[in-house]
Design a protein around this motif. Structure first.
Motif, PDB file in Angstrom:
ATOM      1  N   ILE A 210      -9.067  11.392  -9.455  1.00 23.36           N
ATOM      2  CA  ILE A 210      -8.962  10.033  -8.927  1.00 23.36           C
ATOM      3  C   ILE A 210     -10.197   9.687  -8.119  1.00 23.36           C
ATOM      4  O   ILE A 210     -10.652  10.471  -7.274  1.00 23.36           O
ATOM      5  N   ASN A 211     -10.727   8.506  -8.376  1.00 22.76           N
ATOM      6  CA  ASN A 211     -11.898   7.988  -7.675  1.00 22.76           C
ATOM      7  C   ASN A 211     -11.505   7.567  -6.250  1.00 22.76           C
ATOM      8  O   ASN A 211     -10.365   7.166  -6.004  1.00 22.76           O
ATOM      9  N   ARG A 212     -12.436   7.659  -5.318  1.00 19.71           N
ATOM     10  CA  ARG A 212     -12.195   7.246  -3.938  1.00 19.71           C
ATOM     11  C   ARG A 212     -12.698   5.812  -3.736  1.00 19.71           C
ATOM     12  O   ARG A 212     -13.845   5.586  -3.381  1.00 19.71           O
ATOM     13  N   THR A 213     -11.824   4.878  -3.994  1.00 17.48           N
ATOM     14  CA  THR A 213     -12.159   3.460  -3.883  1.00 17.48           C
ATOM     15  C   THR A 213     -11.018   2.729  -3.183  1.00 17.48           C
ATOM     16  O   THR A 213      -9.924   3.273  -2.998  1.00 17.48           O
ATOM     17  N   LEU A 214     -11.269   1.483  -2.820  1.00 16.06           N
ATOM     18  CA  LEU A 214     -10.218   0.649  -2.251  1.00 16.06           C
ATOM     19  C   LEU A 214      -9.089   0.467  -3.265  1.00 16.06           C
ATOM     20  O   LEU A 214      -7.907   0.515  -2.921  1.00 16.06           O
ATOM     21  N   THR A 215      -9.458   0.284  -4.528  1.00 10.92           N
ATOM     22  CA  THR A 215      -8.461   0.105  -5.584  1.00 10.92           C
ATOM     23  C   THR A 215      -7.554   1.318  -5.699  1.00 10.92           C
ATOM     24  O   THR A 215      -6.336   1.193  -5.865  1.00 10.92           O
ATOM     25  N   SER A 216      -8.135   2.523  -5.616  1.00  5.97           N
ATOM     26  CA  SER A 216      -7.314   3.732  -5.747  1.00  5.97           C
ATOM     27  C   SER A 216      -6.377   3.889  -4.555  1.00  5.97           C
ATOM     28  O   SER A 216      -5.264   4.389  -4.708  1.00  5.97           O
ATOM     29  N   TYR A 217      -6.815   3.464  -3.381  1.00  7.84           N
ATOM     30  CA  TYR A 217      -5.937   3.545  -2.210  1.00  7.84           C
ATOM     31  C   TYR A 217      -4.743   2.611  -2.379  1.00  7.84           C
ATOM     32  O   TYR A 217      -3.599   2.986  -2.121  1.00  7.84           O
ATOM     33  N   ILE A 218      -5.011   1.407  -2.851  1.00  6.41           N
ATOM     34  CA  ILE A 218      -3.939   0.426  -3.022  1.00  6.41           C
ATOM     35  C   ILE A 218      -2.969   0.856  -4.115  1.00  6.41           C
ATOM     36  O   ILE A 218      -1.751   0.801  -3.937  1.00  6.41           O
ATOM     37  N   THR A 219      -3.498   1.305  -5.263  1.00  7.11           N
ATOM     38  CA  THR A 219      -2.629   1.606  -6.407  1.00  7.11           C
ATOM     39  C   THR A 219      -2.018   2.999  -6.342  1.00  7.11           C
ATOM     40  O   THR A 219      -0.813   3.168  -6.573  1.00  7.11           O
ATOM     41  N   ALA A 220      -2.826   4.019  -6.056  1.00  8.06           N
ATOM     42  CA  ALA A 220      -2.341   5.398  -6.123  1.00  8.06           C
ATOM     43  C   ALA A 220      -1.547   5.815  -4.890  1.00  8.06           C
ATOM     44  O   ALA A 220      -0.754   6.767  -4.956  1.00  8.06           O
ATOM     45  N   ILE A 221      -1.740   5.112  -3.775  1.00  5.98           N
ATOM     46  CA  ILE A 221      -1.036   5.486  -2.553  1.00  5.98           C
ATOM     47  C   ILE A 221      -0.059   4.387  -2.114  1.00  5.98           C
ATOM     48  O   ILE A 221       1.148   4.595  -2.075  1.00  5.98           O
ATOM     49  N   LEU A 222      -0.585   3.211  -1.775  1.00  6.74           N
ATOM     50  CA  LEU A 222       0.290   2.156  -1.275  1.00  6.74           C
ATOM     51  C   LEU A 222       1.344   1.752  -2.303  1.00  6.74           C
ATOM     52  O   LEU A 222       2.546   1.719  -2.008  1.00  6.74           O
ATOM     53  N   LEU A 223       0.906   1.435  -3.522  1.00  6.87           N
ATOM     54  CA  LEU A 223       1.845   0.981  -4.542  1.00  6.87           C
ATOM     55  C   LEU A 223       2.680   2.128  -5.099  1.00  6.87           C
ATOM     56  O   LEU A 223       3.914   2.057  -5.153  1.00  6.87           O
ATOM     57  N   ALA A 224       2.012   3.199  -5.541  1.00  5.56           N
ATOM     58  CA  ALA A 224       2.709   4.289  -6.232  1.00  5.56           C
ATOM     59  C   ALA A 224       3.643   5.073  -5.317  1.00  5.56           C
ATOM     60  O   ALA A 224       4.725   5.480  -5.730  1.00  5.56           O
ATOM     61  N   GLU A 225       3.232   5.265  -4.065  1.00  7.86           N
ATOM     62  CA  GLU A 225       4.027   6.096  -3.163  1.00  7.86           C
ATOM     63  C   GLU A 225       4.939   5.291  -2.243  1.00  7.86           C
ATOM     64  O   GLU A 225       6.123   5.614  -2.091  1.00  7.86           O
ATOM     65  N   TYR A 226       4.387   4.241  -1.610  1.00  8.40           N
ATOM     66  CA  TYR A 226       5.135   3.548  -0.568  1.00  8.40           C
ATOM     67  C   TYR A 226       5.940   2.344  -1.060  1.00  8.40           C
ATOM     68  O   TYR A 226       6.996   2.037  -0.513  1.00  8.40           O
ATOM     69  N   MET A 227       5.451   1.662  -2.086  1.00 13.87           N
ATOM     70  CA  MET A 227       6.106   0.426  -2.494  1.00 13.87           C
ATOM     71  C   MET A 227       7.026   0.593  -3.704  1.00 13.87           C
ATOM     72  O   MET A 227       8.096  -0.009  -3.772  1.00 13.87           O
ATOM     73  N   THR A 228       6.630   1.394  -4.689  1.00 13.15           N
ATOM     74  CA  THR A 228       7.434   1.538  -5.899  1.00 13.15           C
ATOM     75  C   THR A 228       8.181   2.865  -5.967  1.00 13.15           C
ATOM     76  O   THR A 228       9.134   2.994  -6.742  1.00 13.15           O
ATOM     77  N   GLY A 229       7.735   3.849  -5.213  1.00 15.59           N
ATOM     78  CA  GLY A 229       8.374   5.156  -5.277  1.00 15.59           C
ATOM     79  C   GLY A 229       8.080   5.903  -6.557  1.00 15.59           C
ATOM     80  O   GLY A 229       8.776   6.861  -6.904  1.00 15.59           O
ATOM     81  N   LEU A 230       7.035   5.482  -7.276  1.00 14.41           N
ATOM     82  CA  LEU A 230       6.663   6.167  -8.513  1.00 14.41           C
ATOM     83  C   LEU A 230       6.302   7.620  -8.235  1.00 14.41           C
ATOM     84  O   LEU A 230       6.570   8.509  -9.040  1.00 14.41           O
ATOM     85  N   LEU A 231       5.691   7.856  -7.075  1.00 13.53           N
ATOM     86  CA  LEU A 231       5.348   9.207  -6.641  1.00 13.53           C
ATOM     87  C   LEU A 231       5.937   9.450  -5.258  1.00 13.53           C
ATOM     88  O   LEU A 231       6.101   8.504  -4.477  1.00 13.53           O
ATOM     89  N   PRO A 232       6.246  10.697  -4.923  1.00 10.63           N
ATOM     90  CA  PRO A 232       6.742  10.993  -3.572  1.00 10.63           C
ATOM     91  C   PRO A 232       5.683  10.664  -2.523  1.00 10.63           C
ATOM     92  O   PRO A 232       4.485  10.865  -2.754  1.00 10.63           O
ATOM     93  N   VAL A 233       6.127  10.158  -1.393  1.00 11.78           N
ATOM     94  CA  VAL A 233       5.207   9.851  -0.300  1.00 11.78           C
ATOM     95  C   VAL A 233       4.504  11.133   0.141  1.00 11.78           C
ATOM     96  O   VAL A 233       5.130  12.171   0.320  1.00 11.78           O
ATOM     97  N   GLY A 234       3.191  11.065   0.278  1.00 10.79           N
ATOM     98  CA  GLY A 234       2.410  12.231   0.670  1.00 10.79           C
ATOM     99  C   GLY A 234       1.815  12.997  -0.488  1.00 10.79           C
ATOM    100  O   GLY A 234       1.152  14.017  -0.282  1.00 10.79           O
ATOM    101  N   THR A 235       2.041  12.502  -1.715  1.00 14.33           N
ATOM    102  CA  THR A 235       1.481  13.190  -2.884  1.00 14.33           C
ATOM    103  C   THR A 235      -0.038  13.248  -2.800  1.00 14.33           C
ATOM    104  O   THR A 235      -0.648  14.277  -3.113  1.00 14.33           O
ATOM    105  N   HIS A 236      -0.657  12.154  -2.374  1.00 18.50           N
ATOM    106  CA  HIS A 236      -2.116  12.072  -2.358  1.00 18.50           C
ATOM    107  C   HIS A 236      -2.668  11.829  -0.966  1.00 18.50           C
ATOM    108  O   HIS A 236      -2.010  11.217  -0.117  1.00 18.50           O
ATOM    109  N   ASP A 237      -3.862  12.321  -0.766  1.00 20.86           N
ATOM    110  CA  ASP A 237      -4.644  12.099   0.450  1.00 20.86           C
ATOM    111  C   ASP A 237      -5.931  11.398   0.016  1.00 20.86           C
ATOM    112  O   ASP A 237      -6.767  11.998  -0.664  1.00 20.86           O
ATOM    113  N   TRP A 238      -6.081  10.133   0.403  1.00 17.14           N
ATOM    114  CA  TRP A 238      -7.224   9.343  -0.060  1.00 17.14           C
ATOM    115  C   TRP A 238      -8.557   9.997   0.299  1.00 17.14           C
ATOM    116  O   TRP A 238      -9.536   9.896  -0.446  1.00 17.14           O
TER     117      TRP A 238
END
Length: 301
Positions: A210-238
């Motif tokens: 995963i690339n370290r960009t603003l987009t990756s923070y929004i999609t891979a962490i905020l959306l995937a972990e916190y908003m949709t629950g697609l991934l468990p919270v804490g899966t990724h560290d930006w």
């Protein structure tokens, strides 16, 4: 409309402020690790504990690791094409059911064997290593229940160890893959050289991360972990995400030449991965070890 725009701007500023704090904290922690003295192992103990808790769930196609299963539709053809010298983004031009027979592949951070098994079914001799004991236990049990793996003509072996420990045996492979692993490593600059030493001259390394960009923070962490629950919270560290330029520089400094880089994208609605010109999130990178390259880890010993 103005209030909506204002709210959007406020949310964006909050995201940016949090990213700045995460980046700063990551740099401070990295500095503290460096001050603590040399480390031979690049495994993060928190990451080990996190994945050990998920080991028994990782083969669930409807579970939190479902994207890894669907990623096989992209990464298995990519690996096959690299070994068979076909266009990397195309479909494998296979004229046999076991096109990878005779090739030796090392899967670093193999987890429970989600990538190892389909490669073995194509006839490859696959070695999967992972430092999480629970992952290897699940991987061995799952593979033992599939007769097609033993009938493929290839082989599948698992070892519970780190890449640093494994590299001491000086085994080398036609291809070494670290898929969705780099974003969980503490010190990538110490991790990569060990991977490079396990590749034969003329062999390849394959990475997806995963690339370290603003987009990756929004999609891979905020959306995937916190908003949709697609991934468990804490899966990724930006702060652990790796920019393509950083990865290419590390590979080049270890004597490898990057021959392919391409962004990819996951659609959670269709559960499909695809190549794309630019996603700012996931990407793949392939590098070759040219003949005559001396392993840097060997020269230090």
């Amino acid at each position: 409309i103005q209030s909506i725009v204002g709210l959007g701007n406020e949310m964006l500023h909050r995201v940016l402020r949090r990213i700045t704090r995460v980046n700063l904290i990551s740099r401070v922690l990295h500095s503290c690790r460096n001050l603590s003295g040399p480390r031979d192992i690049t495994v993060d103990e928190d990451e080990l504990e996190k994945f050990s808790r998920r080991a028994t769930q990782m083969w669930d196609m409807n579970g939190p690791d479902a994207p890894l299963h669907y990623l096989n539709h992209l990464r298995v053809p990519m690996i096959s094409n690299v070994l068979l010298n076909h266009p990397i983004e195309g479909q494998p031009a296979c004229h046999t059911s076991r096109p990878l027979k005779g090739y030796h592949i090392l899967d670093v951070g193999c987890g429970v064997g989600i990538l190892c098994e389909p490669l073995a079914r194509l006839g490859a001799n696959v070695t999967g290593i992972d430092p999480v004991e629970e992952n290897i236990t699940v991987a061995v049990k799952h593979s033992s229940q599939d007769p097609s793996l033993t009938a493929s003509g290839g082989s599948l072996n698992y070892q519970c160890c780190t890449i640093e420990e494994f590299a001491r045996d000086s085994q080398q492979f036609d291809l070494v893959v670290a898929s969705e692993v780099l974003e969980h490593v503490t010190e990538i600059d110490k991790f990569l050289p060990h991977i490079c030493t396990t590749v034969k001259q003329g062999g390849h390394t394959v990475f997806t991360t995963i690339n370290r960009t603003l987009t990756s923070y929004i999609t891979a962490i905020l959306l995937a972990e916190y908003m949709t629950g697609l991934l468990p919270v804490g899966t990724h560290d930006w702060g652990k995400f790796v920019r393509p330029s950083e990865l290419e520089q590390l590979l080049t400094s270890n004597g490898l030449t990057v021959v392919f880089q391409r962004d990819n994208w996951y659609n959670p609605l269709t559960r499909a991965w695809s190549w794309c010109a630019r996603s700012g999130v996931g990407y793949a990178m392939v590098a070759i070890k040219p003949p005559g390259i001396e392993d840097k880890q060997e020269t230090k010993n």
